[in-house]
Design a protein around this motif. Structure first.
Motif, PDB file in Angstrom:
ATOM      1  N   GLU A 101      17.176-119.319 -16.288  1.00  0.00           N
ATOM      2  CA  GLU A 101      17.777-120.392 -15.509  1.00  0.00           C
ATOM      3  C   GLU A 101      18.348-119.842 -14.214  1.00  0.00           C
ATOM      4  O   GLU A 101      18.741-118.669 -14.137  1.00  0.00           O
ATOM      5  N   PRO A 102      18.420-120.658 -13.164  1.00  0.00           N
ATOM      6  CA  PRO A 102      19.062-120.196 -11.929  1.00  0.00           C
ATOM      7  C   PRO A 102      20.466-119.684 -12.224  1.00  0.00           C
ATOM      8  O   PRO A 102      21.238-120.320 -12.928  1.00  0.00           O
ATOM      9  N   ALA A 103      20.800-118.539 -11.695  1.00  0.00           N
ATOM     10  CA  ALA A 103      22.039-117.870 -12.079  1.00  0.00           C
ATOM     11  C   ALA A 103      23.204-118.295 -11.203  1.00  0.00           C
ATOM     12  O   ALA A 103      23.054-118.638 -10.041  1.00  0.00           O
ATOM     13  N   GLY A 104      24.378-118.230 -11.807  1.00  0.00           N
ATOM     14  CA  GLY A 104      25.639-118.341 -11.108  1.00  0.00           C
ATOM     15  C   GLY A 104      25.739-119.427 -10.075  1.00  0.00           C
ATOM     16  O   GLY A 104      25.700-120.609 -10.370  1.00  0.00           O
ATOM     17  N   ASP A 105      25.881-118.999  -8.797  1.00  0.00           N
ATOM     18  CA  ASP A 105      26.123-119.943  -7.721  1.00  0.00           C
ATOM     19  C   ASP A 105      24.840-120.504  -7.125  1.00  0.00           C
ATOM     20  O   ASP A 105      24.883-121.178  -6.101  1.00  0.00           O
ATOM     21  N   GLN A 106      23.688-120.238  -7.770  1.00  0.00           N
ATOM     22  CA  GLN A 106      22.447-120.788  -7.256  1.00  0.00           C
ATOM     23  C   GLN A 106      22.386-122.286  -7.537  1.00  0.00           C
ATOM     24  O   GLN A 106      22.702-122.738  -8.624  1.00  0.00           O
ATOM     25  N   THR A 107      21.999-123.043  -6.558  1.00  0.00           N
ATOM     26  CA  THR A 107      21.869-124.488  -6.725  1.00  0.00           C
ATOM     27  C   THR A 107      20.531-124.937  -6.173  1.00  0.00           C
ATOM     28  O   THR A 107      19.970-124.322  -5.272  1.00  0.00           O
ATOM     29  N   PRO A 108      19.972-126.016  -6.740  1.00  0.00           N
ATOM     30  CA  PRO A 108      18.689-126.492  -6.235  1.00  0.00           C
ATOM     31  C   PRO A 108      18.751-126.818  -4.756  1.00  0.00           C
ATOM     32  O   PRO A 108      19.714-127.408  -4.267  1.00  0.00           O
TER      33      PRO A 108
ATOM     34  N   ASN B  66       0.834-117.730 -22.422  1.00  0.00           N
ATOM     35  CA  ASN B  66       0.668-117.857 -20.977  1.00  0.00           C
ATOM     36  C   ASN B  66       1.847-117.130 -20.344  1.00  0.00           C
ATOM     37  O   ASN B  66       3.002-117.491 -20.563  1.00  0.00           O
ATOM     38  N   ILE B  67       1.554-116.089 -19.571  1.00  0.00           N
ATOM     39  CA  ILE B  67       2.604-115.231 -19.010  1.00  0.00           C
ATOM     40  C   ILE B  67       2.547-115.300 -17.487  1.00  0.00           C
ATOM     41  O   ILE B  67       1.464-115.218 -16.899  1.00  0.00           O
ATOM     42  N   TYR B  68       3.715-115.430 -16.868  1.00  0.00           N
ATOM     43  CA  TYR B  68       3.787-115.598 -15.419  1.00  0.00           C
ATOM     44  C   TYR B  68       4.803-114.638 -14.809  1.00  0.00           C
ATOM     45  O   TYR B  68       5.863-114.382 -15.396  1.00  0.00           O
ATOM     46  N   ALA B  69       4.478-114.153 -13.634  1.00  0.00           N
ATOM     47  CA  ALA B  69       5.456-113.485 -12.781  1.00  0.00           C
ATOM     48  C   ALA B  69       5.916-114.514 -11.760  1.00  0.00           C
ATOM     49  O   ALA B  69       5.095-115.216 -11.155  1.00  0.00           O
ATOM     50  N   ALA B  70       7.225-114.614 -11.568  1.00  0.00           N
ATOM     51  CA  ALA B  70       7.749-115.690 -10.724  1.00  0.00           C
ATOM     52  C   ALA B  70       8.880-115.202  -9.830  1.00  0.00           C
ATOM     53  O   ALA B  70       9.605-114.246 -10.145  1.00  0.00           O
ATOM     54  N   ASN B  71       9.016-115.883  -8.722  1.00  0.00           N
ATOM     55  CA  ASN B  71      10.172-115.743  -7.835  1.00  0.00           C
ATOM     56  C   ASN B  71      11.420-116.151  -8.630  1.00  0.00           C
ATOM     57  O   ASN B  71      11.470-117.246  -9.192  1.00  0.00           O
ATOM     58  N   PRO B  72      12.444-115.314  -8.697  1.00  0.00           N
ATOM     59  CA  PRO B  72      13.635-115.675  -9.479  1.00  0.00           C
ATOM     60  C   PRO B  72      14.361-116.900  -8.941  1.00  0.00           C
ATOM     61  O   PRO B  72      15.208-117.475  -9.639  1.00  0.00           O
ATOM     62  N   ASN B  73      14.056-117.322  -7.721  1.00  0.00           N
ATOM     63  CA  ASN B  73      14.675-118.525  -7.167  1.00  0.00           C
ATOM     64  C   ASN B  73      13.925-119.802  -7.537  1.00  0.00           C
ATOM     65  O   ASN B  73      14.301-120.892  -7.104  1.00  0.00           O
ATOM     66  N   LEU B  74      12.869-119.659  -8.325  1.00  0.00           N
ATOM     67  CA  LEU B  74      12.090-120.814  -8.738  1.00  0.00           C
ATOM     68  C   LEU B  74      12.590-121.347 -10.076  1.00  0.00           C
ATOM     69  O   LEU B  74      12.663-120.616 -11.066  1.00  0.00           O
ATOM     70  N   ASP B  75      12.947-122.611 -10.108  1.00  0.00           N
ATOM     71  CA  ASP B  75      13.314-123.296 -11.348  1.00  0.00           C
ATOM     72  C   ASP B  75      12.104-124.131 -11.766  1.00  0.00           C
ATOM     73  O   ASP B  75      11.799-125.145 -11.132  1.00  0.00           O
TER      74      ASP B  75
ATOM     75  N   LEU C 239      -0.968-125.480 -17.256  1.00  0.00           N
ATOM     76  CA  LEU C 239      -1.027-126.223 -16.005  1.00  0.00           C
ATOM     77  C   LEU C 239       0.277-126.084 -15.214  1.00  0.00           C
ATOM     78  O   LEU C 239       1.352-125.912 -15.791  1.00  0.00           O
ATOM     79  N   PHE C 240       0.147-126.191 -13.899  1.00  0.00           N
ATOM     80  CA  PHE C 240       1.311-126.205 -13.017  1.00  0.00           C
ATOM     81  C   PHE C 240       1.643-127.662 -12.693  1.00  0.00           C
ATOM     82  O   PHE C 240       1.005-128.277 -11.842  1.00  0.00           O
ATOM     83  N   VAL C 241       2.623-128.221 -13.379  1.00  0.00           N
ATOM     84  CA  VAL C 241       3.080-129.589 -13.131  1.00  0.00           C
ATOM     85  C   VAL C 241       4.436-129.480 -12.456  1.00  0.00           C
ATOM     86  O   VAL C 241       5.390-128.970 -13.037  1.00  0.00           O
ATOM     87  N   LEU C 242       4.536-129.962 -11.214  1.00  0.00           N
ATOM     88  CA  LEU C 242       5.603-129.511 -10.326  1.00  0.00           C
ATOM     89  C   LEU C 242       6.572-130.594  -9.872  1.00  0.00           C
ATOM     90  O   LEU C 242       7.413-130.337  -9.011  1.00  0.00           O
ATOM     91  N   LYS C 243       6.487-131.784 -10.435  1.00  0.00           N
ATOM     92  CA  LYS C 243       7.358-132.848  -9.943  1.00  0.00           C
ATOM     93  C   LYS C 243       8.841-132.561 -10.203  1.00  0.00           C
ATOM     94  O   LYS C 243       9.701-133.069  -9.489  1.00  0.00           O
ATOM     95  N   ASP C 244       9.143-131.709 -11.212  1.00  0.00           N
ATOM     96  CA  ASP C 244      10.529-131.398 -11.512  1.00  0.00           C
ATOM     97  C   ASP C 244      10.910-129.966 -11.105  1.00  0.00           C
ATOM     98  O   ASP C 244      12.006-129.510 -11.397  1.00  0.00           O
ATOM     99  N   ALA C 245       9.996-129.272 -10.443  1.00  0.00           N
ATOM    100  CA  ALA C 245      10.273-127.895 -10.014  1.00  0.00           C
ATOM    101  C   ALA C 245      11.124-127.885  -8.751  1.00  0.00           C
ATOM    102  O   ALA C 245      11.118-128.829  -7.960  1.00  0.00           O
ATOM    103  N   SER C 246      11.850-126.778  -8.564  1.00  0.00           N
ATOM    104  CA  SER C 246      12.662-126.648  -7.349  1.00  0.00           C
ATOM    105  C   SER C 246      12.870-125.180  -7.034  1.00  0.00           C
ATOM    106  O   SER C 246      12.782-124.315  -7.909  1.00  0.00           O
ATOM    107  N   LEU C 247      13.172-124.906  -5.788  1.00  0.00           N
ATOM    108  CA  LEU C 247      13.609-123.584  -5.353  1.00  0.00           C
ATOM    109  C   LEU C 247      15.111-123.603  -5.178  1.00  0.00           C
ATOM    110  O   LEU C 247      15.691-124.623  -4.765  1.00  0.00           O
ATOM    111  N   THR C 248      15.752-122.510  -5.519  1.00  0.00           N
ATOM    112  CA  THR C 248      17.227-122.457  -5.441  1.00  0.00           C
ATOM    113  C   THR C 248      17.644-121.577  -4.287  1.00  0.00           C
ATOM    114  O   THR C 248      16.879-120.799  -3.732  1.00  0.00           O
ATOM    115  N   GLU C 249      18.921-121.672  -3.950  1.00  0.00           N
ATOM    116  CA  GLU C 249      19.452-120.862  -2.839  1.00  0.00           C
ATOM    117  C   GLU C 249      20.798-120.276  -3.227  1.00  0.00           C
ATOM    118  O   GLU C 249      21.405-120.686  -4.203  1.00  0.00           O
TER     119      GLU C 249
END
Length: 512
Positions: free
Chosen positions: A28-35, A485-494, A502-512
């Motif tokens: 999960e996005p850590a600490g102070d990270q928000t969508p 199914n194994i993925y390498a991902a940007n840690p800022n990706l929720d 499949l990549f179903v992305l309507k609920d995906a977000s990048l955090t900051e």
């Protein structure tokens, strides 16, 4: 009479959802990270559709990555394997499951602003049914007709046989606008597709990328991501290196790549047990395999759990059934066949096995990660109990063509099946009712396949359980494991990985 509504699982058990949650290593996005509203997500996709890139004609997994984001379907499995509504708000069968009545939403518009209606749904299904080129047609063999119902916003599917799992098939058909598709035709529509999904088409460069952007007017609420680019990257090392360098945000990788980046703070490894099963197909007419005692010996000679732990470095789940735990038809009361080399040797002695050489055919690359290593492990187990094995490796295309053409595969063959409809009917039919993996044509097995279509819920799971037990007894098909199914991902990706890959992305977000 059963009325189906949101969040009701069509088939299978509640354990499927728990399995997917338990097997995910998602962080999960850590600490102070928000969508963060907006942002561009870049995905390194394994493949792209081979032919026309539009959902009436193309039913490939690679294509569904696009279509599941640009178009809507009547129903949809979520990441936990539960049936959810999309365009349909409810669906109801008649008593014998030969007719299904669907009610659809009345608040949906296509990307060009035109209203989506029952007529668009009927048009889409008829286009698929009447197409001579569509690979989606294979999902609809049970469908005779679709027509508008007497009540507003309803339509009726009439089948040519009882089929209790029909709603799983409606997850495979993406709805297109009649007014656009009928004017443009398949090839032109592929160049400027119009859907009703959470993202809308921007551009496509074959062999390079497919670009989509946020649909601000999506009936389900605009997604967080502003833009998504699918880059076609067939090489697994290139996908991983892309995530390491930051040039891409997400890519599927192989189990043997995980260790190299497990401690990298700039990468998150996410996994979920897939909806697929890797299995040993069997030509039961081949010399040495025509005796069920020999096939029984092979079943007990192979240590499935060790293959998962040591070859796949834990990236999977040992399985003795033709469907994965997340797929309708899995019966958790059926025990995994025991690894028992002493029993295997005893069975070979009872069979009067005289050392006949059994061929093991496998792909050296492609659909099964670490396929060569898996095949070599199987050879080792069989050799250890006294079975003579001749290895025959080939490229994936050659093996797939041999299997799909029902050629005379010489003995054992390493193969895999992952039903995108998340239901066991298709693999069961292929394995036991005259499909390309069926060499036995056993009447009892085929009868069970037909019987599961006429019942629902636990009764249906029980029939699949009988089929699984019969298969273990006879060794028609030898399931081994369900890979992760194994993925390498940007840690800022929720984002949540799915069993169907499949990549179903309507609920995906990048955090900051």
């Amino acid at each position: 009479m059963t009325r189906y509504s949101p969040s009701r699982l069509l088939t299978g058990t509640a354990a499927a959802a728990l399995l997917l949650s338990a097997c995910s290593d998602s962080t999960e996005p850590a600490g102070d990270q928000t969508p963060a509203e907006g942002g561009e997500l870049i995905i390194a996709a394994v493949a792209e559709p081979e032919n026309v890139t539009e959902p009436v004609v193309d039913g490939s997994l690679a294509g569904y990555n696009y279509y599941y984001n640009v178009f809507d379907r009547l129903t949809m499995f979520d990441a936990e394997g539960q049936m959810q509504p999309e365009l349909a708000t409810e669906w109801e069968p008649n008593e014998d499951f030969t007719e299904w009545t669907y009610t659809i939403r009345d608040d949906v518009t296509f990307h060009d602003g035109e209203e989506l209606t029952v007529d668009d749904v009927i048009f889409t299904y008829n286009e698929v049914l009447n197409s001579t080129d569509s690979s989606v047609t294979g999902y609809l063999n049970v469908l005779d007709t679709v027509e508008a119902g007497e009540e507003e916003n309803t339509l009726i599917f009439t089948l040519n046989t009882s089929f209790s799992a029909f709603p799983s098939l409606t997850t495979a058909v993406s709805i297109v606008p009649e007014h656009v598709y009928s004017e443009l035709g398949s090839e032109e529509f592929a160049q400027q597709p119009v859907g009703s999904g959470p993202f809308q088409f921007v551009s496509y460069t074959r062999g390079v990328e497919y670009v989509i952007e946020r649909n601000e007017d999506y009936w389900g609420g605009a997604p967080s991501l502003e833009r998504v680019t699918f880059q076609t990257v067939s090489d697994q090392d290139a996908r991983l290196n892309g995530v390491i360098s930051g040039s891409v945000d997400l890519g599927q990788i192989s189990p043997n790549q995980v260790g190299a980046v497990a401690d990298d703070p700039n990468i998150v490894i996410e996994s979920v047990t897939s909806n697929g099963v890797v299995f040993l197909g069997v030509n039961t007419g081949a010399e040495g395999l025509d005796d069920p005692l020999v096939r029984q010996a092979i079943i007990h000679a192979v240590d499935r759990e060790s293959i998962v732990e040591n070859v796949l470095t834990g990236g999977g789940l040992a399985n003795g059934q033709i469907v994965a735990q997340s797929v309708g038809g899995y019966d958790d009361s059926v025990q995994l066949p025991a690894y028992d080399p002493e029993l295997a040797e005893q069975l070979l002695a009872e069979a009067d096995y005289q050392g006949e050489t059994i061929t093991l055919e496998y792909a050296t690359d492609g659909r099964i990660p670490l396929s060569t290593e898996v095949a070599q492990a199987i050879q080792g187990y069989l050799t250890a109990v006294g079975i003579s094995v001749e290895m025959s490796g080939m490229d994936q295309s050659t093996l797939s063509n041999r299997v799909s053409a029902t050629q005379d595969l010489r003995g054992l063959f390493l193969n895999t099946w992952a039903p995108s409809t998340m239901d066991g009917d298709m693999p069961a039919t292929n394995f036991f009712c005259g499909g390309s993996n069926d060499y036995t044509h056993d009447e009892t097995a085929c009868g069970l396949v037909e019987a599961q279509r006429e019942v629902d819920e636990q009764e249906r799971t029980d029939v699949f359980g009988e089929l699984a037990e019969l298969n273990i007894e006879q060794g028609f098909i030898m399931p081994l494991y369900s890979p992760d199914n194994i993925y390498a991902a940007n840690p800022n990706l929720d984002w949540q990985p799915r069993a169907d890959g499949l990549f179903v992305l309507k609920d995906a977000s990048l955090t900051e």
